[in-house]
Design an enzyme around this catalytic site. Structure first.
Site, PDB file in Angstrom:
ATOM      1  N   HIS A  22       0.296 -10.157  -7.493  1.00  0.00           N
ATOM      2  CA  HIS A  22       1.672 -10.247  -7.994  1.00  0.00           C
ATOM      3  C   HIS A  22       2.442  -8.964  -7.702  1.00  0.00           C
ATOM      4  O   HIS A  22       3.581  -9.006  -7.225  1.00  0.00           O
ATOM      5  CB  HIS A  22       1.641 -10.512  -9.495  1.00  0.00           C
ATOM      6  CG  HIS A  22       2.969 -10.427 -10.169  1.00  0.00           C
ATOM      7  ND1 HIS A  22       3.768 -11.515 -10.411  1.00  0.00           N
ATOM      8  CD2 HIS A  22       3.654  -9.357 -10.663  1.00  0.00           C
ATOM      9  CE1 HIS A  22       4.886 -11.129 -11.006  1.00  0.00           C
ATOM     10  NE2 HIS A  22       4.838  -9.821 -11.183  1.00  0.00           N
ATOM     11  N   GLU A  23       1.824  -7.815  -7.971  1.00  0.00           N
ATOM     12  CA  GLU A  23       2.516  -6.541  -7.758  1.00  0.00           C
ATOM     13  C   GLU A  23       2.740  -6.275  -6.270  1.00  0.00           C
ATOM     14  O   GLU A  23       3.804  -5.771  -5.874  1.00  0.00           O
ATOM     15  CB  GLU A  23       1.715  -5.402  -8.396  1.00  0.00           C
ATOM     16  CG  GLU A  23       1.566  -5.506  -9.915  1.00  0.00           C
ATOM     17  CD  GLU A  23       2.902  -5.547 -10.639  1.00  0.00           C
ATOM     18  OE1 GLU A  23       3.891  -4.983 -10.137  1.00  0.00           O
ATOM     19  OE2 GLU A  23       2.957  -6.155 -11.725  1.00  0.00           O
ATOM     20  N   HIS A  68       5.764  -8.090  -4.961  1.00  0.00           N
ATOM     21  CA  HIS A  68       7.045  -7.403  -5.181  1.00  0.00           C
ATOM     22  C   HIS A  68       7.398  -6.525  -3.981  1.00  0.00           C
ATOM     23  O   HIS A  68       8.557  -6.446  -3.570  1.00  0.00           O
ATOM     24  CB  HIS A  68       6.986  -6.534  -6.438  1.00  0.00           C
ATOM     25  CG  HIS A  68       7.199  -7.273  -7.721  1.00  0.00           C
ATOM     26  ND1 HIS A  68       8.285  -8.090  -7.955  1.00  0.00           N
ATOM     27  CD2 HIS A  68       6.454  -7.299  -8.870  1.00  0.00           C
ATOM     28  CE1 HIS A  68       8.215  -8.588  -9.178  1.00  0.00           C
ATOM     29  NE2 HIS A  68       7.118  -8.130  -9.753  1.00  0.00           N
ATOM     30  N   GLU A 100      10.428 -12.047 -10.532  1.00  0.00           N
ATOM     31  CA  GLU A 100       9.116 -12.214 -11.155  1.00  0.00           C
ATOM     32  C   GLU A 100       8.483 -13.545 -10.746  1.00  0.00           C
ATOM     33  O   GLU A 100       7.292 -13.610 -10.421  1.00  0.00           O
ATOM     34  CB  GLU A 100       9.236 -12.139 -12.682  1.00  0.00           C
ATOM     35  CG  GLU A 100       9.478 -10.744 -13.219  1.00  0.00           C
ATOM     36  CD  GLU A 100       8.257  -9.849 -13.057  1.00  0.00           C
ATOM     37  OE1 GLU A 100       7.134 -10.372 -12.950  1.00  0.00           O
ATOM     38  OE2 GLU A 100       8.436  -8.625 -13.040  1.00  0.00           O
TER      39      GLU A 100
END
Length: 264
Positions: A126-127, A130, A190
């Protein structure tokens, strides 16, 4: 031409020339180069390593490095760096982050909530998503237009001249909570990172269904303190779980061998 009109015309011209698309096809405004973003990410990461306690636990570091290496092995080579640098910070924060320039930080507090390698891979994926989706660049670009004349990337992070902008820039890089600036990624960003990150961790051989367990753990850890979704920039835990469940059902069988990253 009046100054205000000149500024408006300039901003519009810049915006039109800097349009891009995210990995999900969403239109983005990106004003900064990959080199600019990598430089900011590297400077920010160096400061964090100086200011925050770095874990020296060999087992914890080996575990986090194993998961992170497995996940990043599925990420296309990025401009500006060859390898991802991973640092474990000794802190109770239930958090992790990734920065432009290939920097990943994981807090030991996260390992109490992300209870296995698949759940940790969900967070790291997920990070990283980004970064891949240029979310920091997007946020800095929006800040640039909102503050006409502010050349963020021309200001050294450590200089006194930078001080008044440091918090906002750190927040745009996704480090706001660590620096006392409440500016989390928006709900759209997100959700995008959830989906892109899920694909990355699944390609690496991790179990995508564990992403559901992770967010259930997150909900339990929050103790019901998360604000209603309409009052928050983050999707609610239930919305995240619903969206991830729908995505899991469409993922192909990538055939990757499951990594063996043991905590013990």
């Amino acid at each position: 031409m009046p100054n205000l009109l000149k500024t408006t015309v300039l901003a519009t011209s810049i915006a039109l020339s800097a349009c891009s698309a995210s990995p999900t096809g969403r239109n983005q405004l990106l004003l900064f180069s990959d080199q600019d973003m990598s430089s900011l990410g590297a400077q920010s990461f160096d400061q964090m390593k100086q200011q925050q306690k770095v874990s020296t636990d060999k087992k914890v570091n080996a575990y986090v490095q194993c998961v992170a290496k497995s996940v990043t092995s599925q990420v296309p080579k990025q401009p500006g760096f060859n390898e991802w640098e991973v640092v474990v910070f000794d802190s109770d924060q239930v958090n992790a982050f990734a920065l432009p320039g290939g920097k990943i930080g994981v807090y030991t507090g996260l390992l109490k909530v992300a209870k296995n390698e698949d759940q940790l891979a969900t967070v790291i994926g997920h990070e990283i998503a980004h970064v891949l989706a240029d979310h920091s660049n997007e946020r800095l670009s929006q800040s640039q237009l909102a503050n006409a004349g502010l050349q963020i990337t021309n200001i050294a992070l450590g200089s006194s001249e930078y001080a008044q902008y440091r918090g906002a820039t750190m927040a745009a890089l996704g480090l706001g909570l660590q620096y006392g600036v409440l500016l989390p990624y928006g709900r759209t960003q997100e959700s995008e990172a959830d989906i892109v990150g899920l694909e990355i961790m699944a390609k690496a051989g991790f179990d995508p269904t564990e992403s559901i367990s992770l967010w259930k753990n997150m909900a339990a850890a929050s103790g019901g303190q998360q604000p209603p979704e309409l009052l928050s920039t983050h999707p609610s835990h239930s919305t995240r779980i619903q969206d991830l469940s729908a995505k899991i059902n469409t993922l192909p069988n990538y055939g990757a061998q499951k990594p063996n990253c043991s905590k013990s």
